[in-house]
Design a protein around this motif. Structure first.
Motif, PDB file in Angstrom:
ATOM      1  N   ASP A 556       0.869  -1.177   0.000  1.00  0.00           N
ATOM      2  CA  ASP A 556       0.000   0.000   0.000  1.00  0.00           C
ATOM      3  C   ASP A 556       0.906   1.228   0.000  1.00  0.00           C
ATOM      4  O   ASP A 556       1.531   1.561   1.006  1.00  0.00           O
ATOM      5  CB  ASP A 556      -0.900  -0.004   1.234  1.00  0.00           C
ATOM      6  CG  ASP A 556      -1.900   1.158   1.237  1.00  0.00           C
ATOM      7  OD1 ASP A 556      -1.708   2.101   0.450  1.00  0.00           O
ATOM      8  OD2 ASP A 556      -2.852   1.106   2.025  1.00  0.00           O
ATOM      9  N   LEU A 580      -1.439  -1.141  -4.070  1.00  0.00           N
ATOM     10  CA  LEU A 580      -2.613  -0.376  -3.657  1.00  0.00           C
ATOM     11  C   LEU A 580      -2.217   1.085  -3.514  1.00  0.00           C
ATOM     12  O   LEU A 580      -1.144   1.404  -3.020  1.00  0.00           O
ATOM     13  CB  LEU A 580      -3.152  -0.882  -2.313  1.00  0.00           C
ATOM     14  CG  LEU A 580      -3.591  -2.354  -2.229  1.00  0.00           C
ATOM     15  CD1 LEU A 580      -4.050  -2.673  -0.819  1.00  0.00           C
ATOM     16  CD2 LEU A 580      -4.682  -2.652  -3.234  1.00  0.00           C
ATOM     17  N   SER A 604      -6.412  -3.662   3.445  1.00  0.00           N
ATOM     18  CA  SER A 604      -5.192  -4.214   2.850  1.00  0.00           C
ATOM     19  C   SER A 604      -4.925  -5.617   3.377  1.00  0.00           C
ATOM     20  O   SER A 604      -4.525  -6.521   2.631  1.00  0.00           O
ATOM     21  CB  SER A 604      -3.997  -3.302   3.149  1.00  0.00           C
ATOM     22  OG  SER A 604      -4.181  -2.018   2.607  1.00  0.00           O
TER      23      SER A 604
END
Length: 843
Positions: A556, A580, A604
């Protein structure tokens, strides 16, 4: 007819409101008091004005100019030395003729000046004194008249035993030019004490006229507040800017008011004011132009001058906050307090009733101010915090301030030395960087502009690029309204304390050079920093082993600058990555509060478990810190993650050294001992962790907040390298992270905070140490007490008025009991410190 506006007074009783401005320029509902006076004169057809100046007269001349913006003609007469009320007008005699009016520029009034002139002319008076009836005449000149209005007696500022009338002199006079002939030129002369008594002695036609309108002499803070309240309540007829949205409430067209804001009672909300979140404006309140009131703040019965900032959950009760003052979150300003221009009141501070703080002072976070602060320059302990140089963007860290910082930093190096500077994507960071560059150039530095990079790339470029140091500006991870300025030395390490003090001395003394125009250096824009950093990363890990293992990870990116290069490095290592929030947002990474960040981590983690990864990681906006997720979709807290990282590093290199802060869990020492290694414990401050790691050539160092440094690669917290190195170590081990976590030595780690005033911190620690006299203690940072199965640490926070209590043991009940016990000890020591008599001052 002409008018003379007396504008030479110092307003000493109003200080600190008048410390940096003349009394006539003190604002009342968004306009200087004298502007209300001039508008009153214009309302009665008087457009030609002579203004007498003395104290800070240039400020008044600069503000009003020739009067054309008000549709008036203004001339100025300056006193070289104070000439008194009559002497100042006598100094302007050459500009006056016939009947004229004299009025004070520092009183708010709507008295009918036309009627005063009519009565004066009807009575054929030489001078007419406009009078007002007040309930407390002790601070004014008392005047008694006969039935015809002729003045019989004057008495200046009487005692109650001398009060013979409630009629007082307003400082408004209508008089004939010939009166000025009786004033000696060039010497102090007063109306009520010198001129009028002499006129009475010889029987000159001196009259008083009792006005029925509003009049308020703004002589102290309480009367200043009252003048504002009366203007809002409509008790005085004056012109107020903005749109009147309901009775007694004015709001400028361009004011930004959050729908959750609550406004009650009379209020003036000026141009470009921002009221945020669930702020509560409890009128009467005046918030002048460009002011900001943040969410949760409550402003009651107070006046905020232009560009004042009120932080979250602050409380203001009948306070005055002057121009460009900053009131940080959780502050209490009690009744009658006054905060001068450009002051900073730190988070959680309390300013007691009636306390006045003079301009440019700084009150430390959590301090309680019992007495007025006049001469002290600052209550701040240093320029640096644990997070570098921190401050509210464009409130504390203004362009002017940052340019000065850049100049001071550059002046600490030889002229012509290369200094690098970089930033994150936030607009505030861009502003700060450009301001610092201006200051650096002015002091003779050659600037290396690295543009926008993750912090570890800046550190690597500093260490390998031949520059003498670097600055990196990032949005604060602790407060989205703030920015942090990190200063690094030539090795890419945070400045040591000696270097910090040198920079602080230069900055606060402003003792730095300014080069001549021919010596202003260049700005270079190198383009190799990312490539050289990437090559160093790939040299430091087992890239070939990663490619053979074929691992999968989730990252992420949080729209951070790590998106610049981490995807390419992962691809070069053959990692199958699920990205992400990659790429960039135009305005920089979005601001997430802790709750929103936790929600995003949970999402996540769910994705990581669903798609089957060896490792998941969320990287922060600066590229320094990571939050780890295991293959089972569990989010690791930073304490457990530090233990996992140490386990992996020592498993790959038994006998090595790991460096952790004193607050790190006990089990890290156990992990190191089991593998023949060494756990080196340092002070908690992150820069000291990094310096210890570099000095002892550690395998890895962690700060307990997601920052990991690998000195063999770079002695800086590096989230990019950490992700790749952990993937490499996991691939070598060929075991899932969740299984490794299950094998960690059991430890319960508890943290608790206790508030403690700054002034009590030393006494609290002394009391705690005295209570453990004779015991074996670890004093690396704070007081660490060994207990069965672990330890308890009592640690003063270096940046906040509080203590931390940390327990690290095997059992949860024991940890909870230790935290409760030592928290109570801190509270008792704080209470004892509050009751103790103050220490004697040094001779």
């Amino acid at each position: 007819m002409k008018a003379v506006v007396m504008a030479g007074g110092e307003g000493s009783r109003l200080r600190p409101l008048t410390s940096r401005r003349p009394k006539p320029l003190v604002p009342v509902v968004g306009r200087p008091c004298m502007e209300h006076v001039l508008r009153l004169l214009r309302r009665y057809g008087i457009a030609e004005v002579v203004v007498t100046l003395q104290y800070l007269g240039a400020e008044i001349r600069d503000y009003f100019g020739d009067g054309s913006e008000l549709g008036m003609s203004i001339e100025y007469v300056v006193e070289d030395r104070p000439l008194g009320t009559a002497g100042s007008v006598g100094n302007a005699a050459a500009l006056l003729e016939g009947t004229f009016l004299v009025i004070s520029g520092d009183a708010l009034t709507d008295i009918d000046l036309g009627e005063a002139i009519r009565v004066h002319q009807e009575r054929q008076a030489k001078a007419t004194v406009v009078l007002s009836r007040v309930s407390n005449p002790l601070e004014y000149g008392v005047v008694i008249t006969d039935a015809s209005g002729r003045i019989q007696r004057f008495l200046e500022k009487p005692s109650w035993g001398e009060v013979f009338s409630d009629q007082v002199n307003t400082g408004i006079y209508v008089m004939e030019r010939t009166v000025l002939d009786e004033i000696p030129r060039g010497q102090p002369w007063d109306w009520a004490q010198d001129l009028f008594p002499r006129m009475l002695e010889r029987g000159a036609p001196l009259y008083g006229w009792v006005a029925s309108g509003y009049w308020c002499d703004i002589g102290n803070t309480q009367s200043y507040l009252q003048a504002n309240w009366d203007a809002l309540a409509g008790r005085v007829a004056c012109e107020i800017d903005g749109r009147q949205v309901q009775p007694h409430r004015w709001i400028a067209e361009d004011a930004e008011i959050d729908p959750a804001v609550r406004i009650e009672g009379p209020a003036f909300i000026g141009r470009d004011v921002k009221l945020r979140g669930d702020a509560f404006i409890n009128g009467p309140v005046v918030i002048d132009r460009h002011g900001v009131v943040d969410g949760g703040a409550k402003v009651s019965n107070s006046v905020l001058w232009p560009r004042a900032y009120i932080g979250e959950n602050a409380r203001l009760r009948q306070a005055v906050v002057c121009q460009m003052a900053t009131i940080k979150p959780e502050v209490l300003l009690d009744e009658g307090s006054v905060i001068g221009d450009r002051c900073v009141v730190g988070a959680g501070a309390v300013v007691d009733p009636g306390v006045r703080i003079w301009p440019n002072k700084e009150i430390e976070a959590g301090a309680t101010v019992h007495e007025s602060v006049i001469w002290a320059g600052t209550w701040r302990s240093s320029l640096f915090t644990s997070y570098g140089i921190s401050g509210l963007t464009n409130i504390e860290l203004t362009p002017e301030w940052c340019a000065r910082l850049g100049a001071a930093w550059a002046a600490g190096h030889p002229k012509g030395q290369d200094l690098a500077i970089c930033r994150d994507r936030q607009p505030g960071s861009r502003m700060i960087k450009r301001a610092m560059i201006s200051g650096m150039l002015s002091a003779g530095a050659h600037v290396v502009d690295l543009s926008e990079l993750p912090v570890p790339v800046t550190c690597h470029a500093t260490r390998t690029g031949g520059v003498a140091g670097a600055a990196h500006i990032v949005s604060s991870p602790l407060d989205h309204r703030s920015s942090d300025i990190h200063i690094f030395d030539a090795e890419g390490l945070p400045l040591d304390r000696r270097s910090e003090r040198k920079l602080e001395n230069l900055f606060f003394r402003e003792d730095f050079r300014r080069v001549v125009p021919d010596e202003i250096g260049p700005i270079a824009y190198p383009e190799t920093a990312v490539r050289r950093y990437g090559e160093a990363v790939l040299r430091g890990i087992d890239a070939a082993g990663l490619r053979r293992a074929g691992v999968r990870c989730l990252v992420d990116y949080g729209f951070s600058s790590a998106s610049l290069l981490l995807p390419h490095l992962l691809q070069a290592c053959g990692v199958d990555v699920i990205p992400l929030h990659a790429g960039f947002e135009e305005a920089g990474p979005p601001r997430l509060d802790p709750g929103a960040f936790a929600d995003r981590l949970a999402q996540s983690a769910l994705i990581a478990r669903t798609v089957g990864v060896q490792l998941g990681a969320a990287i922060d906006a600066a590229g320094e810190r990571v939050t780890l997720i295991d293959d089972a979709g569990a989010v690791l807290d930073h304490d457990e993650a530090l233990a996992v990282v140490a386990w992996l590093a020592l498993e790959a290199a038994p006998g090595g050294t790991v460096v952790v802060p004193a607050s790190a869990p006990k089990r890290i020492s156990d992990i190191a001992a089991d593998r023949g290694g060494r756990c080196l414990v340092t002070k908690v401050a992150p820069p000291l962790v990094l310096r210890a790691a570099a000095r002892h050539r550690a395998l890895v160092a962690g700060d307990g907040a997601g920052g990991y440094a690998w000195p063999g690669h770079l002695p800086a917290f590096d989230g990019i390298y950490t992700i790749l190195q952990l993937l490499s170590l996991l691939a070598r081990l060929d075991r899932p992270l969740s299984a490794l976590r299950a094998e960690l030595p059991p430890t319960v780690h508890r943290r608790h905070q206790e508030p403690c005033p700054w002034e009590a911190k030393g006494q609290v620690m002394r009391v705690l140490l005295d209570s453990h006299r004779g015991q074996r203690l670890d004093l690396t940072d704070g007081m660490k007490v060994p207990v069965e199965g672990g330890w308890v640490l009592v640690l003063p926070d270096p940046d906040r008025p509080r203590y931390w209590v940390v327990a690290s043991v095997a059992e949860a009940d024991q940890a909870d009991q230790l935290v409760a016990d030592y928290g109570a000890r801190v509270r008792a020591a704080v209470a004892a410190a509050a009751e103790a008599p103050p220490a004697a001052a040094a001779g």
